[in-house]
Design a protein around this motif. Structure first.
Motif, mmCIF file in Angstrom:
data_model
loop_
_atom_site.group_PDB
_atom_site.id
_atom_site.type_symbol
_atom_site.label_atom_id
_atom_site.label_comp_id
_atom_site.label_asym_id
_atom_site.label_seq_id
_atom_site.Cartn_x
_atom_site.Cartn_y
_atom_site.Cartn_z
ATOM 1 N N ASP A 104 56.170 33.528 2.963
ATOM 2 C CA ASP A 104 56.030 32.134 2.537
ATOM 3 C C ASP A 104 57.387 31.461 2.395
ATOM 4 N N GLN A 105 58.369 32.210 1.944
ATOM 5 C CA GLN A 105 59.683 31.638 1.675
ATOM 6 C C GLN A 105 60.607 31.659 2.890
ATOM 7 N N VAL A 106 60.605 32.763 3.658
ATOM 8 C CA VAL A 106 61.569 32.894 4.754
ATOM 9 C C VAL A 106 60.924 32.977 6.130
ATOM 10 N N GLY A 107 59.619 33.112 6.187
ATOM 11 C CA GLY A 107 58.933 33.174 7.478
ATOM 12 C C GLY A 107 58.655 34.600 7.917
ATOM 13 N N ALA A 108 57.574 34.736 8.685
ATOM 14 C CA ALA A 108 57.125 36.056 9.138
ATOM 15 C C ALA A 108 58.154 36.712 10.052
ATOM 16 N N SER A 109 58.791 35.946 10.898
ATOM 17 C CA SER A 109 59.763 36.491 11.844
ATOM 18 C C SER A 109 60.951 37.125 11.115
ATOM 19 N N ALA A 110 61.456 36.443 10.105
ATOM 20 C CA ALA A 110 62.588 36.976 9.340
ATOM 21 C C ALA A 110 62.201 38.252 8.601
ATOM 22 N N VAL A 111 61.007 38.292 8.055
ATOM 23 C CA VAL A 111 60.540 39.486 7.342
ATOM 24 C C VAL A 111 60.394 40.657 8.315
ATOM 25 N N ARG A 112 59.816 40.411 9.499
ATOM 26 C CA ARG A 112 59.681 41.474 10.508
ATOM 27 C C ARG A 112 61.054 41.990 10.936
ATOM 28 N N ARG A 113 61.971 41.080 11.213
ATOM 29 C CA ARG A 113 63.318 41.466 11.660
ATOM 30 C C ARG A 113 64.033 42.267 10.571
ATOM 31 N N ALA A 114 63.932 41.822 9.334
ATOM 32 C CA ALA A 114 64.578 42.532 8.231
ATOM 33 C C ALA A 114 63.998 43.939 8.087
ATOM 34 N N SER A 115 62.693 44.074 8.254
ATOM 35 C CA SER A 115 62.047 45.392 8.177
ATOM 36 C C SER A 115 62.533 46.304 9.298
ATOM 37 N N MET A 116 62.685 45.758 10.510
ATOM 38 C CA MET A 116 63.176 46.539 11.640
ATOM 39 C C MET A 116 64.615 46.998 11.404
ATOM 40 N N VAL A 117 65.446 46.091 10.894
ATOM 41 C CA VAL A 117 66.842 46.438 10.621
ATOM 42 C C VAL A 117 66.917 47.531 9.561
#
Length: 119
Positions: free
Chosen positions: A84-97
Motif C-alpha cells: 500500500d505504501q511503496v507498491g507491489a513491485s518494490a516489495v517484490r524487488r526488495a524480497s528478491m534482493v
C-alpha cells in the motif's frame, strides 16, 4: 544454477580514490565447490605475502558482509512498509534482493571461515 558471490578487493576512501596494491584482480568471484568449500584465489607460498593476502581477503569479506547487512535492513524496511505504501513491485524487488543477499552471505561467511583456516 551455480552459486557465486562477487567480492571487491579495492577499498574506497571517501573520495573513491584509494587503490589496493596486490597481485589479485580488483574483483574476484567466489564460487561453491564440491564438498561445501568456496573457491578462493591461491595463497602465495611466501609467509609474508600469504599473511598480506589473508588480511586483504578478511578485510574485503568483512566489508562486503557489512554492506549486505545494510542492504538487507533497507530491503526489510521496504517489505515492512508494504504494498500500500511503496507498491507491489518494490516489495517484490526488495524480497528478491534479500534472498540473493542471504545466499551470497552464506558464501562470504564460508570464505571467511576458510581464510581463517589457512585457505
Amino acid at each position: 544454477r551455480e552459486e557465486e558471490a562477487l567480492l571487491s578487493l579495492v577499498p574506497h576512501d571517501a573520495a573513491g580514490t584509494e587503490k589496493a596494491t596486490h597481485d589479485l584482480p580488483d574483483v574476484i568471484k567466489l564460487r561453491w565447490e564440491s564438498g561445501g568449500r568456496v573457491e578462493l584465489p591461491p595463497f602465495p607460498s611466501d609467509p609474508h605475502e600469504r599473511a598480506a593476502t589473508a588480511e586483504l581477503l578478511v578485510t574485503a569479506l568483512g566489508r562486503q558482509l557489512e554492506y549486505q547487512k545494510e542492504a538487507r535492513s533497507t530491503c526489510s524496511a521496504v517489505v515492512m512498509a508494504g504494498e500500500d505504501q511503496v507498491g507491489a513491485s518494490a516489495v517484490r524487488r526488495a524480497s528478491m534482493v534479500m534472498a540473493m543477499q542471504e545466499r551470497e552471505g552464506v558464501i562470504l561467511t564460508r570464505a571467511l571461515q576458510q581464510v581463517a583456516e589457512g585457505g
